[in-house]
Design a protein around this motif. Sequence first.
Motif, mmCIF file in Angstrom:
data_model
loop_
_atom_site.group_PDB
_atom_site.id
_atom_site.type_symbol
_atom_site.label_atom_id
_atom_site.label_comp_id
_atom_site.label_asym_id
_atom_site.label_seq_id
_atom_site.Cartn_x
_atom_site.Cartn_y
_atom_site.Cartn_z
ATOM 1 N N HIS A 74 4.128 -0.199 -4.527
ATOM 2 C CA HIS A 74 3.904 1.157 -4.049
ATOM 3 C C HIS A 74 2.853 1.126 -2.940
ATOM 4 N N VAL A 75 3.004 2.025 -1.966
ATOM 5 C CA VAL A 75 2.078 2.101 -0.836
ATOM 6 C C VAL A 75 1.586 3.537 -0.715
ATOM 7 N N LEU A 76 0.277 3.697 -0.594
ATOM 8 C CA LEU A 76 -0.343 5.008 -0.384
ATOM 9 C C LEU A 76 -0.957 5.047 1.012
ATOM 10 N N ASP A 77 -0.487 5.987 1.828
ATOM 11 C CA ASP A 77 -1.079 6.208 3.150
ATOM 12 C C ASP A 77 -2.351 7.032 2.953
ATOM 13 N N LEU A 78 -3.499 6.422 3.193
ATOM 14 C CA LEU A 78 -4.767 7.082 2.920
ATOM 15 C C LEU A 78 -5.106 8.159 3.945
ATOM 16 N N GLN A 79 -4.325 8.243 5.022
ATOM 17 C CA GLN A 79 -4.534 9.326 5.986
ATOM 18 C C GLN A 79 -3.743 10.575 5.593
ATOM 19 N N MET A 126 -2.249 10.784 2.537
ATOM 20 C CA MET A 126 -2.282 10.836 1.076
ATOM 21 C C MET A 126 -0.872 11.041 0.505
ATOM 22 N N GLU A 127 0.038 10.145 0.921
ATOM 23 C CA GLU A 127 1.426 10.222 0.465
ATOM 24 C C GLU A 127 1.869 8.869 -0.084
ATOM 25 N N TRP A 128 2.443 8.899 -1.290
ATOM 26 C CA TRP A 128 2.975 7.690 -1.915
ATOM 27 C C TRP A 128 4.374 7.390 -1.363
ATOM 28 N N SER A 129 4.716 6.089 -1.313
ATOM 29 C CA SER A 129 6.065 5.680 -0.905
ATOM 30 C C SER A 129 6.422 4.369 -1.574
ATOM 31 N N ARG A 130 7.741 4.088 -1.624
ATOM 32 C CA ARG A 130 8.262 2.820 -2.153
ATOM 33 C C ARG A 130 8.963 2.095 -1.012
ATOM 34 N N PRO A 131 8.265 1.243 -0.268
ATOM 35 C CA PRO A 131 8.883 0.608 0.905
ATOM 36 C C PRO A 131 9.886 -0.470 0.496
ATOM 37 N N LYS A 132 10.772 -0.783 1.421
ATOM 38 C CA LYS A 132 11.738 -1.858 1.206
ATOM 39 C C LYS A 132 11.055 -3.189 1.464
ATOM 40 N N GLN A 133 11.240 -4.142 0.524
ATOM 41 C CA GLN A 133 10.579 -5.443 0.622
ATOM 42 C C GLN A 133 11.557 -6.496 1.122
ATOM 43 N N GLN A 134 10.987 -7.554 1.720
ATOM 44 C CA GLN A 134 11.773 -8.661 2.249
ATOM 45 C C GLN A 134 11.477 -9.931 1.452
ATOM 46 N N GLY A 135 12.318 -10.935 1.665
ATOM 47 C CA GLY A 135 12.104 -12.219 0.991
ATOM 48 C C GLY A 135 12.529 -12.168 -0.457
ATOM 49 N N LEU A 136 11.903 -13.015 -1.273
ATOM 50 C CA LEU A 136 12.268 -13.085 -2.680
ATOM 51 C C LEU A 136 11.777 -11.861 -3.432
ATOM 52 N N THR A 137 12.336 -11.653 -4.632
ATOM 53 C CA THR A 137 11.917 -10.543 -5.496
ATOM 54 C C THR A 137 10.969 -11.083 -6.552
ATOM 55 N N PRO A 138 9.714 -10.650 -6.565
ATOM 56 C CA PRO A 138 8.757 -11.164 -7.563
ATOM 57 C C PRO A 138 9.197 -10.777 -8.978
ATOM 58 N N SER A 139 8.894 -11.621 -9.918
ATOM 59 C CA SER A 139 9.184 -11.324 -11.315
ATOM 60 C C SER A 139 8.136 -10.354 -11.864
ATOM 61 N N PRO A 140 8.493 -9.564 -12.883
ATOM 62 C CA PRO A 140 7.510 -8.624 -13.461
ATOM 63 C C PRO A 140 6.316 -9.372 -14.035
ATOM 64 N N ARG A 141 5.141 -8.737 -13.939
ATOM 65 C CA ARG A 141 3.926 -9.384 -14.437
ATOM 66 C C ARG A 141 2.812 -8.352 -14.588
ATOM 67 N N ALA A 142 1.869 -8.686 -15.452
ATOM 68 C CA ALA A 142 0.663 -7.886 -15.653
ATOM 69 C C ALA A 142 -0.493 -8.841 -15.904
ATOM 70 N N GLY A 143 -1.700 -8.414 -15.581
ATOM 71 C CA GLY A 143 -2.868 -9.267 -15.749
ATOM 72 C C GLY A 143 -3.028 -10.296 -14.659
ATOM 73 N N HIS A 144 -2.314 -10.132 -13.523
ATOM 74 C CA HIS A 144 -2.431 -11.078 -12.424
ATOM 75 C C HIS A 144 -3.653 -10.739 -11.577
#
Length: 661
Positions: A374-379, A381-399
């Motif tokens: 998720h990306v928040l534009d601090l100017q 103040m809007e949340w967005s879900r941008p399209k990612q490139q390359g590999l897809t990271p596996s789910p994780r927590a505590g990283h």
Amino acid sequence: MASSGLAYPDRFYAAAAYAGFGPGGATSSAAISRFQNDVALLLYGLHQQATVGPCNVPKPRAWNPVEQSKWTSWHGLGSMPSAEAMRLFVKILEEEDPGWYSRISEFNSEPVVDIQMHKPKEEPQIVPASTNGTSISEPKIISENGSSVETQDKDVILEGLSTVSSHDEWTPLSISGHRPKPRYEHGATVLQDKMYVFGGNHNGRYLSDLQALDLKSLTWSKIDAKLQAESSDSAKTSQIAPCAGHSLITWGNKFFSIAGHTKDPSEGITVKEFDPHTCTWSIVRTYGKSPVSRGGQTVTLVGTTLVLFGGEDAKRCLLNDLHILDIETMTWDDVDAIGTPPSPRSDHAAACHADRYLLIFGGGSHATCFNDLHVLDLQTMEWSRPKQQGLTPSPRAGHAGATIGENWYIVGGGNNKSGVSETLVLNMSTLTWSVVSTVEGRVPLASEGMTLVHSNYNGFDYLISFGGYNGRYSNEVYTLKLSLKSDSKSTAKEETVSDTTSRVVEPDVETSQDGKIREIAMDSADSDMKNSSDEASEQLLAALKAEKEELEASLNREQLQTVQLKEEIAHAENRNVELTKELQAVRGQLAAEQSRCFKLEVDVAELRQKLQSMDALEKEVELLRRQRAASEQAALDAKQRQSSGGMWGWLVGTPPDKSES
């Protein structure tokens, strides 16, 4: 672990020689002075068990208490296997003297004792510790009059992180000093060439110690820090409260500790400040509406503000709220951003790009782990879900994450099944994921709750990890040396050299004779030819390196896809098991309904029989009613005839029949 360079049994023999144990368990004065009596006796018993076997010698007489104590220590081990005794020997030695392996070169030059009785045909060989095939330099030894002298102070300690030679590979650091207690969910930050580690969780207990790792000498030291009282009496100090799941942020020549779980949580978030010059903690007074206390949040430095997101409160309620702390005024601001925010989570990672965009990656809830970005534009103040490139990271927590320029490095974490082994990097400009390195086995780098910091040393960038939990708590330090030097420093050096060269050459060209100019031109031509050949070699090496990196990236992608497919297969199998259980439950319910329907059919048949019997009874009743009505009608008719005959007879003068009267 960082000190593990030899395999068993060579490691045991080296440890035994370092501890001062000779043939038959004889100990040198070095061993006696190095350890306490109980530890020395235990090491003696384990050494005898590993080299001789179970104790079969008779007990010494009481007049010799030392030999009797040694016999008791050995005899008490019973039939313990030799391999287990070796491992216990080395483990106890490492607990008593964590830096023994870095000083084993003393044994390597001049062994204290002869251990040929255990290995008659070869001497124990000490080799440098290695990780992924990369050697780690050991202290140099110079022999003077038959004695060994350690030169580590001049040759290794002053080099610090420069001892790491391999690029883009995680390397365990050999560090001196007393290592901190193993932990996870601690905080770490770099300030003035030192990595500070504060608090954390060990065996379910929160810690409050402050440790410092000198990145120049690679030496641990514990800081005896006090908490400055809030009263005007500056001499009054107390201890800092233990905490875990907090965030450490460097600001100027100090650093902040923000939020975190504590034994007695307050209503709002606590901000603490540490001053390295006075070794004093102080509670920072903040203004505005303080966020609810929590742990597992992210705190990101953006300009002169700290952006706090998510976490888990004291009641284990997950959060996805957003707050900003102005460092200059120490005022909290509760932010209501537009768009769809990330779902409530904790133990995620956050980074800032271009002093404008806040990136949130991964994290977990009570039931699952995430791999969303998720990306928040601090100017705006809007949340967005941008399209990612390359590999897809596996789910994780505590990283853990750290940023260097436009690159955001992600290390460790877990997915409720195992630790994540790959180190990822996200180019925050193109939002492209790629794999930097992959570790194998159950190592601290595939842990949850570890920390990751960045340090620049001699123009190279280093990632430094500490601690974590993957079934066991860790206090190991690993570093990854990035392959490219910092652009800013190298560019500055190149500009300085080029400016100096131009200032020196140009006057010579203007004021020299023609012959001198021709000489300079010839030298320049020669140098140009040499430079072209060097450039061709460099281009070839660069092409080969790029091809190698591409092949490694392809291999990493294939490995990631294989892991993802295995996870999908496991998920499908689990889903199949759940559906099978659900089908069995439905079948059971259907069987129960069928039994109930059969019972209802029996009841209906019985009711039908009763209805038929009632119909017959009704017919009989109706017949009886008719018979009764007919008999009543006949009796009425007879009575009427009798009464009518008497009346007419009286009228005509016929006397009534006496028989009737």
